[in-house]
Structure formats: C-alpha cells, structure tokens
Write an enzyme that holds these catalytic residues in place. Structure first.
Site, PDB file in Angstrom:
ATOM      1  N   LYS A   1      57.111  48.218  23.277  1.00 21.51           N
ATOM      2  CA  LYS A   1      56.436  48.814  22.116  1.00 21.51           C
ATOM      3  C   LYS A   1      57.036  48.288  20.812  1.00 21.51           C
ATOM      4  CE  LYS A   1      54.320  51.533  19.292  1.00 21.51           C
ATOM      5  NZ  LYS A   1      52.893  51.487  19.012  1.00 21.51           N
TER       6      LYS A   1
ATOM      7  N   CYS B   1      54.374  52.709  11.344  1.00 23.91           N
ATOM      8  CA  CYS B   1      54.748  51.997  12.576  1.00 23.91           C
ATOM      9  C   CYS B   1      55.404  50.660  12.277  1.00 23.91           C
ATOM     10  CB  CYS B   1      53.505  51.742  13.423  1.00 23.91           C
ATOM     11  SG  CYS B   1      52.487  53.188  13.580  1.00 23.91           S
TER      12      CYS B   1
HETATM   13  N1  SAJ Z   1      48.991  43.857   6.859  1.00 19.78           N
HETATM   14  C1  SAJ Z   1      49.136  42.725   6.072  1.00 19.78           C
HETATM   15  N2  SAJ Z   1      48.632  41.547   6.529  1.00 19.78           N
HETATM   16  C2  SAJ Z   1      47.977  41.450   7.718  1.00 19.78           C
HETATM   17  C3  SAJ Z   1      47.816  42.604   8.516  1.00 19.78           C
HETATM   18  C4  SAJ Z   1      48.331  43.803   8.060  1.00 19.78           C
HETATM   19  O1  SAJ Z   1      49.742  42.758   4.977  1.00 19.78           O
HETATM   20  O2  SAJ Z   1      47.527  40.356   8.040  1.00 19.78           O
HETATM   21  C5  SAJ Z   1      49.545  45.150   6.401  1.00 19.78           C
HETATM   22  C6  SAJ Z   1      48.484  46.219   6.189  1.00 19.78           C
HETATM   23  O3  SAJ Z   1      47.940  46.149   4.905  1.00 19.78           O
HETATM   24  C7  SAJ Z   1      49.292  47.485   6.422  1.00 19.78           C
HETATM   25  C8  SAJ Z   1      50.335  47.077   7.473  1.00 19.78           C
HETATM   26  O4  SAJ Z   1      50.351  45.658   7.446  1.00 19.78           O
HETATM   27  O5  SAJ Z   1      49.984  47.867   5.241  1.00 19.78           O
HETATM   28  C9  SAJ Z   1      50.082  47.560   8.884  1.00 19.78           C
HETATM   29  O6  SAJ Z   1      48.704  47.548   9.214  1.00 19.78           O
HETATM   30  P1  SAJ Z   1      48.129  47.168  10.682  1.00 19.78           P
HETATM   31  O7  SAJ Z   1      46.667  47.329  10.635  1.00 19.78           O
HETATM   32  O8  SAJ Z   1      48.634  45.832  11.067  1.00 19.78           O
HETATM   33  O9  SAJ Z   1      48.841  48.184  11.675  1.00 19.78           O
HETATM   34  P2  SAJ Z   1      48.979  49.796  11.801  1.00 19.78           P
HETATM   35  O10 SAJ Z   1      50.334  50.168  11.283  1.00 19.78           O
HETATM   36  O11 SAJ Z   1      47.817  50.505  11.249  1.00 19.78           O
HETATM   37  O12 SAJ Z   1      48.968  49.964  13.403  1.00 19.78           O
HETATM   38  C10 SAJ Z   1      49.937  49.273  14.186  1.00 19.78           C
HETATM   39  C11 SAJ Z   1      49.230  48.569  15.342  1.00 19.78           C
HETATM   40  N3  SAJ Z   1      50.149  47.605  15.952  1.00 19.78           N
HETATM   41  C12 SAJ Z   1      49.794  46.317  16.151  1.00 19.78           C
HETATM   42  O13 SAJ Z   1      48.751  45.841  15.796  1.00 19.78           O
HETATM   43  C13 SAJ Z   1      50.838  45.469  16.854  1.00 19.78           C
HETATM   44  C14 SAJ Z   1      48.757  49.581  16.358  1.00 19.78           C
HETATM   45  O14 SAJ Z   1      48.217  48.951  17.501  1.00 19.78           O
HETATM   46  C15 SAJ Z   1      49.910  50.496  16.786  1.00 19.78           C
HETATM   47  O15 SAJ Z   1      49.492  51.496  17.676  1.00 19.78           O
HETATM   48  C16 SAJ Z   1      50.457  51.173  15.566  1.00 19.78           C
HETATM   49  O16 SAJ Z   1      50.918  50.170  14.659  1.00 19.78           O
HETATM   50  C17 SAJ Z   1      51.589  52.100  16.002  1.00 19.78           C
HETATM   51  O17 SAJ Z   1      51.387  53.330  16.008  1.00 19.78           O
HETATM   52  O18 SAJ Z   1      52.647  51.611  16.386  1.00 19.78           O
END
Ligand code: SAJ
Length: 417
Positions: free
Chosen positions: A202, A256
């Site tokens: 995880k 996360c």
């Molecule tokens: N972000 C960027 N650039 C990107 C992608 C995201 O700057 O290319 C930023 C977003 O704006 C945001 C942050 O990263 O601030 C996180 O967003 P996210 O959509 O990547 O992830 P979360 O936090 O909403 O959800 C993640 C997911 N993990 C993965 O994709 C590996 C989800 O599957 C998990 O269940 C969740 O964390 C968790 O609970 O751990």
C-alpha cells in the site's frame, strides 16, 4: 451472509459498510462522532461522494445498515479509521489503537478482524494484534488481516467493487477468511500475502505516485529556467511506448499521497533518500507558486489575488492537505488580499466568482474543476483590475484568455516572471 461491524464511518468506512450491506450482509457502522451516527441513521450522509447518498438511504431503509457509537458482537470487524501524520512526520496510530481496544471486549473465538487503514509495516502484527487480544483471546482464536483500500475519492463506489485488492493475513487461514468476505462484493482479483507485505505494498503504491509527481514538478521548474514548455515536452515524451510522466501542479494534497511516503521514511533509517527528496520537492511547490505570484504583482501595494479552486484536486470537496489552501494562507500572511472561489470546497473561506475576481490584480487557477471549463474570460476581464492570469495546472485555453486581453502565465512554461 454475515453480521459485520465497520469501525470508522468516514470516506472509506461508510462506502465499505454500504457496499457490504448492498451485497446482503447485516452491517453495524460504529463511529465516535454522535452527529455522524445520527446522520447515517436518518439515511443521510456527512461526506460528499457521488452516488453514496442514494445507496446509504436505501440500505438504512432496508434495515441492513445502521450506525452506533459502541461496537457490538459480530462475525467480522473492519477497521477503517484515519492514520494521519504528526508534526514530526510520524504515523499517528492512536485511532487504530483505540479502535482495536474498543472491539477487543466484543471479540469471540473464530471472529475475523480486518484493518484497512494505511499503516507502517508491521503495525498489524506488532500493534493491532496485541491490542485485540486484551479481551482475553489468544492469537489462535482470531483471524486477522490487513487489506488496504485502494479507491480514488470521487469514484469510490465503483472502485470498491472493481479494483483488485491485496489481502495480507497474520497466517494463511486469516488471509483466506478475509478473501472469502471480500469475494462477496469485489469483482476485481484478490491477491493473498502476509500482513506486513500488504502494508508495504500500500505504501509503495502511493509513494510511486508521489515520486512521479515530484519528477513532473522538477521538470516544470527546470523547463522554466531553460525556456521550455513542460506541458508540450511531457506530452511528446509520453508518446514513447514505455513513458508515462504525470502532471506538474501547485503541490500534492489529500490525506494519502502526501502522507504515506513518510511512513516509509520513518522506518527506513536513512535509506529512503529518493522518497524523502520527492516529498520535499512536492511540499515545496506551494512556495514556488507564491514566488511566481510575488513576481507577477511586484510594485503593486496590497495586491488582490483571486484564487480559482481550493480543494486538493479537481471535482472533490475535500481540502485536507490541499496545496491551494496552503497558498491562500501564505499569501494572507504576506499581506496579500486573497479572495477564493470554489463551488465545491468544504469548510473554507470562499466568495462568489464575481466577488473573487472584482478588482483583482492577479487571477490564479489552482484546481481544474470541471465547473471552471465554462468560465468566460471576456466576462472576467470586465471585473478584474489587471488582466493577468497564472495557470498552475496547464489547462487554460491560452487563445481564449488572450483574446479577452489577459496575459497568460503558465507554471512550467518559459522564463520565470
Ligand atoms: N497530482 C498532481 N499531478 C498528477 C496527479 C496528481 O499534482 O499528475 C496531485 C493532485 O492534484 C492531488 C494529489 O496529487 O493534490 C493526489 O491526487 P490523486 O488523484 O493522485 O490521488 P488521491 O490522493 O486522491 O488518491 C490516492 C490514490 N492512489 C493512487 O493513485 C496510487 C488512490 O488509489 C488511493 O486509494 C488513495 O490515494 C489512498 O487512500 O491511499
């Protein structure tokens, strides 16, 4: 069908309880917050997640889901409580510990206990299990497994059912028992392992994403210095069949990705150098945006900045660890007048669009909500004092904004202002 007690009715616990009830189990949800318990028992919800409200209403109505503040005897217990991070960047396990203590008196021989909260490796074996046994049972009496959630906020109900899952037991029988329970509602594959491997898996998933976002952010900062448009460069690089660079932005938020890599750093004794650096790069992005804002408002006394978006990512209401909120706070400390518009953000100081833009010296796009796609630059141009927009997500239609008279500055594009 079983009776299942779900401890913690938040972003993961409530959808999980609902999906379990929907697949025929009798579910008792437990939460220490009385208001949450009352809301759910009225068939309503306290969080925003697409399609969840209808499902909860239906399950409560059908008598398959109810909420309470004290655990009760059941066949299986699912713990889904928060594991935030302390100021010292260490995992805060107090909610996991109190959840374990609260169920211990209700455990009976043969019960299954599953931990879903993200935790540092060995927590299930070294922290959870001993607390579960304080009710008088021995490890042989219980089936205990760690099965991390993997769902994406905004798509939780679909992903709960369709994603594959990793299930780590404290022994093979525990893993098999947890698999049998998940198999009642998961369509994705179920992979069995030991609890500690599942815990590390995880953390590796979210660390993988954090490190890759840090790489994209570092590319953006380098591109600015070299006069390259990072968005074009990433698009072209991603035409390579084995390359998939993520998107730069104002930082990494949420509960996360910005948190979990620290759980590895905490235990790695200095070995997690890349992971630690990635965290520092991503945590430094709000300050990079601040520097750009200062450059773009130089010479203006008490400039007004209009912020578009405050949530941690698009199309959610969640502002936890949001870099946009951090930027708003830092700007206010620096003496800027800040007005933020966000139609979704929860528990934040926001104003209507017109009020945010009126007399603004700089407009900054921080979150690319779908709702912003309809913004009309011609209309906004009539409100602002200076027609300058900073796009931190690389999404604005430059031609459209320039046609309305705006100067468009994009993070990761060309020379620094
Ligand atoms: N972000 C960027 N650039 C990107 C992608 C995201 O700057 O290319 C930023 C977003 O704006 C945001 C942050 O990263 O601030 C996180 O967003 P996210 O959509 O990547 O992830 P979360 O936090 O909403 O959800 C993640 C997911 N993990 C993965 O994709 C590996 C989800 O599957 C998990 O269940 C969740 O964390 C968790 O609970 O751990």
């Amino acid at each position: 069908m079983k009776k299942i007690c779900v401890i913690g009715l938040g972003y993961i616990g409530l959808p999980t309880a609902t999906v379990l009830a929907d697949s025929g189990h009798t579910v008792v949800g437990v939460d220490t917050n009385e208001a949450t318990v009352a809301t759910i028992n009225q068939g309503k919800i306290h969080i925003a997640e697409p399609h969840l409200a209808e499902k909860v209403a239906a399950m409560v109505q059908a008598g398959r889901l109810r909420a309470t503040s004290v655990p009760e005897e059941a066949d299986a217990f699912v713990i889904a409580v928060p594991t935030p991070i302390t100021a010292e960047k260490k995992a805060e396990l107090s909610y996991v510990k109190s959840a374990a203590r609260s169920v211990a008196p209700y455990l009976r021989k043969g019960n299954l206990v599953i931990l879903e909260s993200t935790v540092p490796p060995r927590t299930t074996v070294d922290v959870l299990l001993p607390l579960l046994l304080t009710g008088g049972l021995t490890a042989d009496d219980l089936l205990v497994a760690f099965c991390p959630e993997r769902v994406l906020p905004g798509k939780i109900l679909t992903e709960l059912v369709n994603n594959s899952r990793v299930i780590g037991g404290i022994d093979a029988a525990s893993a098999e028992a947890a698999k049998a329970l998940y198999a009642t509602f998961v369509k994705g594959e179920l992979f069995l392992t030991d609890a500690t491997t599942a815990e590390m898996t995880k953390l590796m998933e979210n660390t993988y994403r954090d490190v890759n976002i840090a790489l994209a952010n570092e590319f953006a900062l380098i591109a600015e210095q070299t006069g390259v448009n990072v968005w074009d460069a990433i698009r072209f690089a991603n035409k390579h069949p084995r390359v998939n660079i993520l998107q730069p932005g104002p930082g990494v938020g949420g509960h996360c990705i910005a948190v979990d890599p620290w759980f590895i750093v905490e235990q790695a004794g200095g070995r997690a150098r890349l992971i630690h650096t990635a965290r520092i790069i991503n945590d430094g992005m709000p300050q990079q945006v601040i520097e750009k804002i200062r450059g773009l408002t130089e010479g203006i006394s008490k400039p007004k900045v209009a912020l578009l978006g405050l949530t941690y990512k698009p199309n959610v209401d969640d502002c936890r660890e949001s870099p946009a909120v951090e930027i708003a706070v830092l700007l206010r400390k620096l003496g800027f007048t800040v007005a933020a518009f966000d139609p979704l953000a929860k528990n934040q100081e926001t104003v209507p669009l017109q009020a945010a833009l009126r007399q603004a010296d700089l407009t900054v796009l921080l979150v690319n909500h779908d709702a912003f796609a309809g913004l009309d630059p011609q209309q906004l141009a009539r409100l602002v004092r200076r027609k300058v927009v900073l796009d931190t997500r690389g999404v604005l239609d430059r031609a459209q904004w320039e046609a309305a008279g705006f100067t468009v500055v994009v993070l990761g594009e060309g020379a620094l202002p």
